[in-house]
Design a protein around this motif. Structure first.
Motif, PDB file in Angstrom:
ATOM      1  N   LEU A 140       0.829  -1.207   0.000  1.00 20.62           N
ATOM      2  CA  LEU A 140       0.000   0.000   0.000  1.00 20.62           C
ATOM      3  C   LEU A 140       0.864   1.259   0.000  1.00 20.62           C
ATOM      4  N   PHE A 141       1.966   1.228   0.750  1.00 25.40           N
ATOM      5  CA  PHE A 141       2.858   2.384   0.766  1.00 25.40           C
ATOM      6  C   PHE A 141       3.517   2.580  -0.587  1.00 25.40           C
ATOM      7  N   ARG A 142       3.947   1.498  -1.220  1.00 27.33           N
ATOM      8  CA  ARG A 142       4.536   1.628  -2.547  1.00 27.33           C
ATOM      9  C   ARG A 142       3.515   2.196  -3.530  1.00 27.33           C
ATOM     10  N   PHE A 143       2.262   1.750  -3.427  1.00 27.03           N
ATOM     11  CA  PHE A 143       1.233   2.308  -4.300  1.00 27.03           C
ATOM     12  C   PHE A 143       0.977   3.777  -3.976  1.00 27.03           C
ATOM     13  N   GLU A 144       0.972   4.114  -2.706  1.00 25.22           N
ATOM     14  CA  GLU A 144       0.784   5.509  -2.299  1.00 25.22           C
ATOM     15  C   GLU A 144       1.862   6.395  -2.923  1.00 25.22           C
ATOM     16  N   MET A 145       3.100   5.912  -2.925  1.00 30.24           N
ATOM     17  CA  MET A 145       4.192   6.656  -3.558  1.00 30.24           C
ATOM     18  C   MET A 145       3.939   6.817  -5.050  1.00 30.24           C
ATOM     19  N   LEU A 200      19.739  14.172   1.510  1.00 33.17           N
ATOM     20  CA  LEU A 200      21.050  14.802   1.404  1.00 33.17           C
ATOM     21  C   LEU A 200      21.129  16.090   2.213  1.00 33.17           C
ATOM     22  N   HIS A 201      20.009  16.783   2.326  1.00 32.71           N
ATOM     23  CA  HIS A 201      19.983  18.040   3.075  1.00 32.71           C
ATOM     24  C   HIS A 201      19.612  17.843   4.545  1.00 32.71           C
ATOM     25  N   GLY A 202      19.491  16.581   4.958  1.00 29.95           N
ATOM     26  CA  GLY A 202      19.206  16.303   6.358  1.00 29.95           C
ATOM     27  C   GLY A 202      17.802  16.658   6.782  1.00 29.95           C
ATOM     28  N   GLU A 203      16.883  16.705   5.829  1.00 32.85           N
ATOM     29  CA  GLU A 203      15.497  17.033   6.143  1.00 32.85           C
ATOM     30  C   GLU A 203      14.681  15.752   6.359  1.00 32.85           C
ATOM     31  N   PRO A 204      13.599  15.829   7.101  1.00 30.41           N
ATOM     32  CA  PRO A 204      12.823  14.612   7.395  1.00 30.41           C
ATOM     33  C   PRO A 204      12.107  14.075   6.158  1.00 30.41           C
ATOM     34  N   VAL A 205      11.992  12.758   6.105  1.00 27.66           N
ATOM     35  CA  VAL A 205      11.223  12.082   5.061  1.00 27.66           C
ATOM     36  C   VAL A 205      10.252  11.132   5.743  1.00 27.66           C
ATOM     37  N   ASP A 206       9.295  10.633   4.996  1.00 22.46           N
ATOM     38  CA  ASP A 206       8.331   9.680   5.534  1.00 22.46           C
ATOM     39  C   ASP A 206       9.082   8.521   6.179  1.00 22.46           C
ATOM     40  N   GLU A 207       8.782   8.238   7.435  1.00 27.04           N
ATOM     41  CA  GLU A 207       9.524   7.204   8.163  1.00 27.04           C
ATOM     42  C   GLU A 207       9.355   5.829   7.520  1.00 27.04           C
ATOM     43  N   ARG A 208       8.286   5.629   6.755  1.00 34.12           N
ATOM     44  CA  ARG A 208       8.080   4.346   6.095  1.00 34.12           C
ATOM     45  C   ARG A 208       9.082   4.106   4.976  1.00 34.12           C
ATOM     46  N   LEU A 209       9.759   5.160   4.534  1.00 38.25           N
ATOM     47  CA  LEU A 209      10.769   4.980   3.495  1.00 38.25           C
ATOM     48  C   LEU A 209      11.889   4.056   3.973  1.00 38.25           C
ATOM     49  N   ALA A 210      12.035   3.931   5.283  1.00 41.76           N
ATOM     50  CA  ALA A 210      13.047   3.028   5.843  1.00 41.76           C
ATOM     51  C   ALA A 210      12.795   1.579   5.442  1.00 41.76           C
ATOM     52  N   TRP A 211      11.554   1.244   5.088  1.00 40.15           N
ATOM     53  CA  TRP A 211      11.275  -0.107   4.614  1.00 40.15           C
ATOM     54  C   TRP A 211      12.085  -0.436   3.360  1.00 40.15           C
ATOM     55  N   PRO A 250      12.074  -1.192  -4.328  1.00 40.74           N
ATOM     56  CA  PRO A 250      13.135  -0.203  -4.560  1.00 40.74           C
ATOM     57  C   PRO A 250      14.120  -0.124  -3.405  1.00 40.74           C
ATOM     58  N   LEU A 251      15.303   0.418  -3.706  1.00 39.10           N
ATOM     59  CA  LEU A 251      16.346   0.669  -2.712  1.00 39.10           C
ATOM     60  C   LEU A 251      16.559   2.177  -2.657  1.00 39.10           C
ATOM     61  N   ILE A 252      16.116   2.802  -1.563  1.00 37.78           N
ATOM     62  CA  ILE A 252      16.168   4.259  -1.454  1.00 37.78           C
ATOM     63  C   ILE A 252      16.689   4.644  -0.070  1.00 37.78           C
ATOM     64  N   GLY A 253      17.760   5.447  -0.031  1.00 38.52           N
ATOM     65  CA  GLY A 253      18.197   5.984   1.250  1.00 38.52           C
ATOM     66  C   GLY A 253      19.702   5.962   1.436  1.00 38.52           C
ATOM     67  N   ARG A 254      20.125   6.398   2.632  1.00 41.49           N
ATOM     68  CA  ARG A 254      21.547   6.373   2.985  1.00 41.49           C
ATOM     69  C   ARG A 254      21.982   4.940   3.259  1.00 41.49           C
ATOM     70  N   THR A 255      23.259   4.706   3.045  1.00 39.88           N
ATOM     71  CA  THR A 255      23.845   3.411   3.362  1.00 39.88           C
ATOM     72  C   THR A 255      24.629   3.522   4.666  1.00 39.88           C
ATOM     73  N   ALA A 256      25.289   2.434   5.040  1.00 38.94           N
ATOM     74  CA  ALA A 256      26.140   2.463   6.225  1.00 38.94           C
ATOM     75  C   ALA A 256      27.339   3.376   6.035  1.00 38.94           C
ATOM     76  N   ILE A 257      27.664   3.699   4.809  1.00 34.12           N
ATOM     77  CA  ILE A 257      28.686   4.705   4.513  1.00 34.12           C
ATOM     78  C   ILE A 257      27.962   6.047   4.470  1.00 34.12           C
ATOM     79  N   ALA A 258      28.284   6.918   5.394  1.00 32.98           N
ATOM     80  CA  ALA A 258      27.460   8.098   5.665  1.00 32.98           C
ATOM     81  C   ALA A 258      27.276   9.011   4.468  1.00 32.98           C
ATOM     82  N   ASN A 259      28.275   9.110   3.583  1.00 32.04           N
ATOM     83  CA  ASN A 259      28.147  10.052   2.460  1.00 32.04           C
ATOM     84  C   ASN A 259      27.754   9.365   1.157  1.00 32.04           C
TER      85      ASN A 259
END
Length: 484
Positions: free
Chosen positions: A66-71, A391-402, A356-365
């Protein structure tokens, strides 16, 4: 701040644009990727903005789906504003094909309106998926109308492939992706803060837990502060050569073929497509605007799909033949007179778990934006905004962590559900390619044979309490998908 973006498809360029919108006078954005774009999924796409038309039966039952469809739904609504922002930013650098574009209000390469037809060219999986589309349109109060197939403009199928039902979805449309890439290339090139490196990225170089440079095929090193890996289907190959200890699941090459045709006597006004079927997105035909002041008589026909562990540069004859035959039999029998303008081959980046694979990795940059499958173009306005926020350190939907890049592969299917789904899709694919069972028990015998083979495959890879996504069967069958 200097940001290096690896990749130059629609997702990578959209990220560059979002960063440019926020960039200061001293910021730099460096885009690394060959100008020729071999295997570009964007250049092979019809760039359909289809969310509801892509729904499968049972595809919205989990919170994750449902979240993927919402996106997906949100991205569709974002495109009109995003397109106008691109036009404004391009200014006098608009390519000729876009020179008279007014965005979604002015037609051209961007328009809306998709007809989904329910025909009998495959099997009853089409019926189930069509019903699921109708149910979702009602559930989400999306504008649509049931229509008579005979009222669909430029729809004239062979009698044995005629549709019994059709729905018109008002707000799902399409672009010419080639013009879109030209447009973003041009607007980025006009800004001195953007640099293009016309080479393929070979690997990322790291020191003391940070990325310090991208090394290209020629040995050139490109350095920055932050790095965004958005190189499409080659993402895993770049990471493998980089020898980074990230444990990110594999991205495969979803090889797809589409055909550009010219049909002066039978041009399209709207997109016409079937529901998803047989391990792919079904058959579609979309208007393909080329330039102003010329007849809008080009159409894009698509699309085939098979998953490969390595790049596959050519279109298979069976794929080309199937699309040609499908277009003439299921869309308009008069397409036999159309001209074949181009055969496109694109590599859709498909992750092992198909999410999908979206977000920061264990390598911070290092940020990753990949695994978009066949939704990269569609999702570009949203994904680019999310990556810029990260990249700008702003909040995103917490579900993106999935969809975190370093997650373990998501196992969203039970073993039984996966086997049942794979069986349905394999039989559907067989019917699409001309299968006609003999009288008697042949169909039941074939299904039993398929099911037994699927059971053995699941046993062989240890899938006792989870199921293999149907698209990934061959990758598990031949040992390319490795369990973690």
């Amino acid at each position: 701040m200097n940001t290096v973006i690896i990749g130059n498809g629609i997702v990578a360029l959209s990220i560059a644009f979002r960063l440019l919108q926020r960039a200061g006078a001293s910021d730099r954005i460096i885009v690394v990727g060959p100008k020729a774009r071999p295997g570009s999924a964007t250049l092979a796409a019809a760039a359909m903005l289809n969310s509801f038309a892509e729904i499968d039966a049972g595809g919205l039952e989990s919170e994750l789906d449902l979240f993927r469809f919402e996106m997906s739904h949100l991205a569709t609504r974002m495109w009109p504003k995003f397109e106008l922002e691109l036009i404004e930013a391009a200014g006098d650098r608009l390519p000729h094909g876009c020179s008279k574009c007014l965005g979604c209000a002015g037609g051209g390469c961007f328009d809306s309106g998709t007809y989904v037809v329910n025909n009998a060219a495959a099997d009853d999986l089409d019926d189930e998926n069509f019903d699921a589309i109708l149910q979702a349109l009602d559930d989400f109060n999306e504008q649509h109308a049931l229509v008579s197939p005979s009222d669909i403009p430029n729809y004239n199928p062979e009698q044995h492939c005629r549709a019994s039902r059709a729905v018109y979805i008002h707000n799902e449309g399409w672009f010419n992706p080639r013009l879109m890439l030209e447009k973003i290339d041009a607007l980025l090139a006009r800004d001195a803060r953007v640099e293009f490196v016309d080479e393929a990225a070979d690997r990322l170089l790291s020191e003391q837990g940070r990325i310090v440079a991208v090394q290209t095929d020629s040995g050139l090193r490109v350095s920055g502060d932050d790095y965004v890996l958005a190189s499409g289907a080659s993402l895993t190959d770049v990471l493998a050569r980089s020898a980074l200890d990230l444990g990110i699941q594999r991205i495969f090459y979803g090889v797809g073929v589409s055909l550009e045709i010219r049909s002066p006597d039978h041009p399209h006004q709207k997109c016409i497509r079937t529901p998803n079927r047989g391990l792919a997105c079904g058959l579609y035909s979309a208007p393909f605007f080329t330039e102003p002041d010329r007849p809008n008589d080009h159409i894009l026909i698509g699309a085939s799909n098979f998953i490969s562990p390595t790049p596959y540069p050519y279109g298979r004859l069976v794929s080309v033949e199937s699309l040609m035959r499908g277009a003439m039999e299921q869309i308009n029998r008069n397409f036999y007179r159309a001209d074949l303008v181009r055969v496109n081959v694109g590599w859709r980046p498909t992750s092992q778990d198909t999410y999908p694979l979206i977000g920061r990795t264990a390598i911070a940059n290092l940020v990753i934006a990949g695994g978009t499958k066949r939704d990269g173009f569609h999702m570009a306005p949203l994904l680019s905004q999310q990556v810029a926020d990260i990249l700008h350190g702003e909040p995103v939907d917490e579900r993106l962590a999935w969809f975190a890049p370093d997650r373990k592969p998501i196992r969203s299917l039970t073993r039984q559900a996966a086997i049942d789904k794979a069986l349905r899709h394999q039989v559907s694919a067989a019917y699409q390619h001309g299968f006609t069972p003999a009288k008697g028990p042949q169909l039941e015998q074939m299904k039993r044979m398929y099911r037994e083979e699927l059971e053995r495959l699941h046993d062989g890879v240890g899938a006792t309490d989870w199921g293999i996504p149907p698209e990934m069967l061959d990758m598990y069958r031949y040992g390319h998908a490795v369990m973690r």
